[in-house]
Design a protein around this motif. Structure first.
Motif, PDB file in Angstrom:
ATOM      1  N   PHE A   5       0.672  -1.279  -0.172  1.00  0.00           N
ATOM      2  CA  PHE A   5      -0.186   0.096  -0.278  1.00  0.00           C
ATOM      3  C   PHE A   5       0.978   1.336  -0.008  1.00  0.00           C
ATOM      4  CE2 PHE A   5      -4.188  -1.815  -0.420  1.00  0.00           C
ATOM      5  CZ  PHE A   5      -4.326  -2.864   0.654  1.00  0.00           C
ATOM      6  N   HIS A  69     -10.787   1.027 -10.121  1.00  0.00           N
ATOM      7  CA  HIS A  69      -9.598   1.171  -9.025  1.00  0.00           C
ATOM      8  C   HIS A  69      -8.592   0.004  -9.521  1.00  0.00           C
ATOM      9  CE1 HIS A  69     -13.175   2.890  -6.617  1.00  0.00           C
ATOM     10  NE2 HIS A  69     -12.126   4.309  -6.992  1.00  0.00           N
ATOM     11  N   MET A  73      -4.347  -0.903  -8.693  1.00  0.00           N
ATOM     12  CA  MET A  73      -4.572  -1.989  -7.358  1.00  0.00           C
ATOM     13  C   MET A  73      -3.421  -3.570  -8.192  1.00  0.00           C
ATOM     14  SD  MET A  73      -4.540  -2.503  -3.937  1.00  0.00           S
ATOM     15  CE  MET A  73      -4.395  -3.137  -3.143  1.00  0.00           C
TER      16      MET A  73
END
Length: 95
Positions: A5, A69, A73
């Motif tokens: 992340f 999204h 990711m």
């Protein structure tokens, strides 16, 4: 979890705030555990794996996750896997 992340730090100015957020850390831990579980199930429990991933996907729709999204990711996961696995992570794995 910070490795995965933390990747978008150069494209997402909120990354430092996200990394300091306890709820986000909990989610990151869950995600990494799910990736590990998925890898262990591949080829052994495919029917169960597919059903479980569909359930996770349904939950994410209710959280507001959208298809746009996915590219960020996916890129973050691929970079993390490459860093973790080194030469064992191949171009074929990215597909």
């Amino acid at each position: 979890a910070k490795l995965l992340f933390g990747f978008p730090a150069d494209t997402n100015p909120r990354s430092e705030k996200l990394l300091a957020n306890e709820l986000f850390k909990k989610h990151a831990t869950f995600l990494l555990n799910m990736i590990g579980k998925t890898v262990r199930m591949l080829g052994h429990e495919d029917d169960h794996l597919e059903a479980e991933l569909w359930e996770v996907g349904k939950k994410h729709v209710t959280y507001g996750v959208k298809p746009d999204h996915f590219p960020m990711m996916t890129k973050a996961i691929c970079i993390t896997m490459k860093e973790m696995l080194g030469s064992d992570f191949t171009e074929e794995d990215k597909k």
